[in-house]
Design a protein around this motif. Structure first.
Motif, PDB file in Angstrom:
ATOM      1  N   LEU A  36       0.132  -5.225   3.553  1.00 30.24           N
ATOM      2  CA  LEU A  36       0.778  -3.807   3.369  1.00 30.24           C
ATOM      3  C   LEU A  36       0.499  -3.448   1.979  1.00 30.24           C
ATOM      4  CD1 LEU A  36       2.362  -1.527   4.658  1.00 30.24           C
ATOM      5  CD2 LEU A  36       4.711  -3.045   3.627  1.00 30.24           C
ATOM      6  N   VAL A  37       0.533  -4.380   1.066  1.00 27.46           N
ATOM      7  CA  VAL A  37       0.783  -3.975  -0.439  1.00 27.46           C
ATOM      8  C   VAL A  37       0.167  -5.153  -1.284  1.00 27.46           C
ATOM      9  CG1 VAL A  37       2.989  -4.786  -0.584  1.00 27.46           C
ATOM     10  CG2 VAL A  37       2.217  -3.249  -2.142  1.00 27.46           C
TER      11      VAL A  37
ATOM     12  N   ALA B  51      -7.633  -3.244  -5.414  1.00 26.88           N
ATOM     13  CA  ALA B  51      -7.700  -2.431  -6.137  1.00 26.88           C
ATOM     14  C   ALA B  51      -7.804  -2.746  -7.742  1.00 26.88           C
ATOM     15  CB  ALA B  51      -6.593  -1.436  -6.212  1.00 26.88           C
ATOM     16  N   MET B  52      -7.036  -3.738  -8.155  1.00 22.85           N
ATOM     17  CA  MET B  52      -6.828  -4.429  -9.424  1.00 22.85           C
ATOM     18  C   MET B  52      -8.138  -4.904  -9.852  1.00 22.85           C
ATOM     19  SD  MET B  52      -4.559  -7.188 -11.245  1.00 22.85           S
ATOM     20  CE  MET B  52      -5.731  -8.601 -10.707  1.00 22.85           C
ATOM     21  N   MET B  53      -8.699  -5.795  -8.856  1.00 23.08           N
ATOM     22  CA  MET B  53     -10.263  -6.262  -9.437  1.00 23.08           C
ATOM     23  C   MET B  53     -11.120  -5.208  -9.564  1.00 23.08           C
ATOM     24  SD  MET B  53     -10.496  -9.998  -7.516  1.00 23.08           S
ATOM     25  CE  MET B  53      -9.469  -9.429  -5.926  1.00 23.08           C
ATOM     26  N   GLU B  54     -11.168  -4.271  -8.737  1.00 24.17           N
ATOM     27  CA  GLU B  54     -12.282  -3.057  -8.798  1.00 24.17           C
ATOM     28  C   GLU B  54     -11.986  -2.360  -9.917  1.00 24.17           C
ATOM     29  OE1 GLU B  54     -14.420  -2.338  -7.001  1.00 24.17           O
ATOM     30  OE2 GLU B  54     -14.711  -0.136  -6.985  1.00 24.17           O
TER      31      GLU B  54
ATOM     32  N   GLN C 254       0.299  -1.193  -6.587  1.00 19.94           N
ATOM     33  CA  GLN C 254      -0.435   0.197  -6.692  1.00 19.94           C
ATOM     34  C   GLN C 254      -1.011   0.741  -5.578  1.00 19.94           C
ATOM     35  OE1 GLN C 254      -3.721  -0.332  -9.298  1.00 19.94           O
ATOM     36  NE2 GLN C 254      -3.790  -2.459  -8.863  1.00 19.94           N
ATOM     37  N   VAL C 255      -1.368  -0.042  -4.513  1.00 25.71           N
ATOM     38  CA  VAL C 255      -1.951   0.696  -3.378  1.00 25.71           C
ATOM     39  C   VAL C 255      -1.146   0.132  -2.306  1.00 25.71           C
ATOM     40  CG1 VAL C 255      -4.139   0.914  -1.830  1.00 25.71           C
ATOM     41  CG2 VAL C 255      -4.107   0.583  -4.353  1.00 25.71           C
ATOM     42  N   VAL C 256      -0.697   1.073  -1.209  1.00 20.29           N
ATOM     43  CA  VAL C 256       0.021   0.345  -0.166  1.00 20.29           C
ATOM     44  C   VAL C 256      -0.977   0.939   1.073  1.00 20.29           C
ATOM     45  CG1 VAL C 256       1.909   1.107   1.305  1.00 20.29           C
ATOM     46  CG2 VAL C 256       2.128   0.918  -1.115  1.00 20.29           C
ATOM     47  N   ARG C 257      -1.083  -0.022   2.126  1.00 20.75           N
ATOM     48  CA  ARG C 257      -2.092   0.191   3.303  1.00 20.75           C
ATOM     49  C   ARG C 257      -1.153   0.140   4.442  1.00 20.75           C
ATOM     50  NH1 ARG C 257      -6.642  -4.023   3.274  1.00 20.75           N
ATOM     51  NH2 ARG C 257      -7.402  -2.661   1.501  1.00 20.75           N
ATOM     52  N   PRO C 258      -0.471   1.258   5.020  1.00 23.15           N
ATOM     53  CA  PRO C 258       0.496   1.268   5.827  1.00 23.15           C
ATOM     54  C   PRO C 258       0.395   0.858   7.220  1.00 23.15           C
ATOM     55  CG  PRO C 258       0.092   3.632   5.163  1.00 23.15           C
ATOM     56  CD  PRO C 258      -0.660   2.580   4.431  1.00 23.15           C
ATOM     57  N   GLN C 259      -1.161   0.905   7.633  1.00 23.71           N
ATOM     58  CA  GLN C 259      -1.494   0.128   8.802  1.00 23.71           C
ATOM     59  C   GLN C 259      -1.006  -1.115   9.036  1.00 23.71           C
ATOM     60  OE1 GLN C 259      -3.353   1.299   6.237  1.00 23.71           O
ATOM     61  NE2 GLN C 259      -5.621   1.385   6.648  1.00 23.71           N
ATOM     62  N   ALA C 260      -0.949  -1.870   7.982  1.00 21.76           N
ATOM     63  CA  ALA C 260      -0.443  -3.176   8.179  1.00 21.76           C
ATOM     64  C   ALA C 260       1.111  -3.261   8.684  1.00 21.76           C
ATOM     65  CB  ALA C 260      -0.429  -3.970   6.849  1.00 21.76           C
TER      66      ALA C 260
END
Lengths: 289, 335
Positions: free
Chosen positions: A104-105, A112-115, A139-145
């Motif tokens: 999720l997060v 995103a941080m490594m990128e 910093q990034v949330v992936r709500p599908q999780a």
């Protein structure tokens, strides 16, 4: 250019500026950031509608194969190192739950941080007046999780109704605490792995390695592994341990030893990964313009 | 109180170095050779509140490294700096909350979520009260024409639209110090002009101090009365823009318009302009002469030719700057 005027109040500044208000102010600030990132991420669910359907399908398939695997094992025996079939179902649920929260997060944020370190956009995280580790981690949330989180909860509850263990309120609280410890341990582990990106700019595979370790080793109780592997999976790559202890708690087999060691390990991993984070930040040079 | 004080700032990078080819690549896995790169050497200046300063230099001069030290991203190798009374690389939240770093080549808005949601994240991070947040978003969106854009995910915006949204997002906390690194890079002329006038207005209204790097001299001419020039990491010039031109421009251009169809005889023209190369135009010619000789040559031309118009021009800033860099490169390379 004519007509361009700034009329809003540009001088008053925030009522409580970042960095003010002592420790309580810092914590309030951190919590507000956490809440905002999570709620906005989840509210943006609609942006990912098709992804969401896919993750439901994925969760169902994963759950089905795991349950199938369990039924094969328990076709041969009724007991696996002291764990019955429904105990292991609870463990699968915990595994889903922890994996869901990570997906999720934590994992998307670390990716995103490594990128960002590679592209130089991580600079923007560092110039913000907030805890850099917190910002980088949410910093990034992936709500599908959320699907995995919900499936995990459902499986845990279902498994628990079948397990002959009566849990007191204290047991439930302990279970939640050990679950939190497990999450902290795994989070710290991922953070430390990702922090290495400060030195080795290309590290995408690190998280893939973690994922396969967590995905494979994490869905069995750490107690079924031979001694040396158990030590590795507890202290070096603590994924199995992080899943096992909360599952022990939820199925009424938690010992004080494992409860305390979970808490100790969580503190240790968190402190070490945070120290490593700030150590790495001092060496940050950023991508060149 | 000065807004920015920089004193004898140095930054040395250790960069890994290897030859091309497989052999060297394998070798580098085992033992990495490193080379010292002096990105910034002995740079010092002060900037007052409310000043807009152009920070110029060719690629690799050390501009971005300096800006990164001042915005707290990099620790210097030696030297000191204070910005608004804080040492930037201590990264005190109270300092970061009053500063903004905008880089034209990089985005900070999140790619997949609507612009306004990214702004809300900034609101939480910078602890901007709701009323201020609302008023500022409204005003910025009016000034930069963002109305249509705020609800779109960033990935659906064009480069220019994205830059406008980036700038607005970076100003929501009303920073007192702005570091703009190539804010107009890659934008079309109209958008460049819009951003320029917006920065000027922001500075006028808030009294914020601005340090700007740009390869577009139009940006610098429009915004900065003062420029700081660095080259090879060293400070080359710090002063008024006109003075830079005055000091470094070796030549002036004399443009001459001739009356009627005067047949121009190159042989006769040669002595008049001391033999400098002449560029013919439809109705006259132009010639570049050393600054000191300009009055004399102009007087001779006026006396010797049927001149209908004569204009003496400073060279464009671009070519002055180019000259400055070429001259110092030659100096450095020559030892």
């Amino acid at each position: 250019m004519t007509g361009e005027r700034l009329d809003a109040d540009w001088t008053s500044g925030p009522r409580q500026a970042p960095g003010e208000g002592g420790l309580a102010g810092l914590v309030r600030h951190d919590l507000r950031i956490l809440r905002t990132y999570l709620s906005l991420g989840v509210l943006n669910l609609v942006q990912y509608r098709s992804d969401f359907v896919l993750s439901v399908v994925n969760a169902v398939i994963t759950l089905a194969t795991q349950v199938l695997g369990l039924s094969v094992v328990f076709g041969q025996t009724t007991d696996l190192a002291g764990w019955g079939p429904y105990d292991l179902l609870v463990l699968i649920g915990v595994h889903f739950l922890i994996g869901g929260v990570l997906g999720l997060v934590v994992r998307p944020s670390m990716e995103a941080m490594m990128e960002g370190i590679r592209l130089g956009t991580f600079d923007f995280t560092l110039v913000k007046p907030a805890d850099s580790q917190l910002l980088a981690s949410v910093q990034v949330v992936r709500p599908q999780a959320l699907v995995d989180v919900l499936v995990g909860l459902g499986v845990v509850v279902f498994g628990m109704t079948r397990v002959q263990a009566s849990l007191s309120v204290v047991d439930v609280v302990l279970s939640l605490l050990t679950l939190l410890c497990g999450l902290v341990v795994v989070y710290s582990f991922i953070l430390a792995l990702s922090t290495m990106a400060f030195w080795f700019v290309r590290l995408d595979n690190v998280l893939a390695i973690f994922q396969s370790l967590f995905g494979e080793a994490g869905r069995w109780p750490v107690t079924i592994f031979p001694g040396w592997l158990r030590i590795v999976l507890t202290f070096a790559v603590p994924v199995a341990f992080a899943v096992t202890v909360p599952s022990e708690a939820l199925t009424g087999r938690l010992t004080y030893t494992s409860a305390l060691s979970a808490a100790g390990l969580a503190l240790l991993f968190f402190a070490a990964s945070r120290w490593f984070w700030f150590f790495a930040l001092r060496r940050y040079t950023g991508a060149s313009a | 109180m000065t807004a920015i004080t920089v004193d004898r700032l140095h930054k040395t990078y250790l960069v890994p170095e290897r030859e091309g080819g497989l052999r060297a690549a394998v070798g580098a896995l085992v033992r990495r050779r490193r080379r010292e790169v002096h990105a910034v050497t002995d740079v010092g200046f002060t900037i007052e509140p409310g000043e807009v300063v152009g920070f110029l230099g060719p690629n690799g001069a050390g501009k971005t490294t300096t800006l990164k030290m001042l915005s707290g991203l990099l620790h210097p190798t030696s030297g000191t700096a204070t910005v608004l009374g804080h040492v930037p690389w201590e990264r005190d939240r109270r300092y970061l909350g009053q500063m903004a770093l905008i880089m034209g080549q990089r985005n900070q808005l999140q790619w997949d979520i609507p612009v306004l949601d990214s702004y809300k994240l900034n609101q939480a991070v910078f602890r901007i009260p709701d009323a201020d947040f609302k008023a500022r978003v409204e005003e910025l969106s009016e000034l930069l024409a963002l109305e249509e854009l705020l609800r779109k995910p960033v990935r659906n915006l064009s480069l220019g639209e994205r830059m406008k949204c980036e700038i607005a997002g970076s100003l929501l906390h009303a920073p007192q110090v702005l570091f703009l690194d190539e804010p107009t890079i890659g934008l079309d002329v109209a958008m460049q002009r819009r951003i320029r006038s917006f920065v000027a207005e922001y500075n006028r209204r808030t009294g914020a101090c601005v340090m700007l790097t740009s390869h577009y001299m139009a940006d610098v001419e429009a915004l900065c009365r003062r420029v700081i020039v660095i080259h090879h990491g060293r400070l080359l010039f710090d002063g008024a823009l006109e003075e830079l031109v005055h000091r470094f421009a070796g030549d002036k251009t004399i443009n001459v318009e001739l009356a009627d169809e005067h047949p121009l005889d190159p042989a006769a023209l040669g002595p008049l302009v001391d033999g400098h190369a002449v560029e013919r135009s439809a109705t006259g010619f132009s010639v570049r002469v050393p600054k000191a000789e300009t009055p004399r040559v102009a007087a001779r031309l006026l006396a010797g030719l049927p001149v209908s118009d004569l204009v003496i021009e400073e060279p464009p800033i671009e070519s002055v700057i180019e000259q400055v860099f070429e001259a110092t490169s030659a100096e450095v390379d020559g030892g």
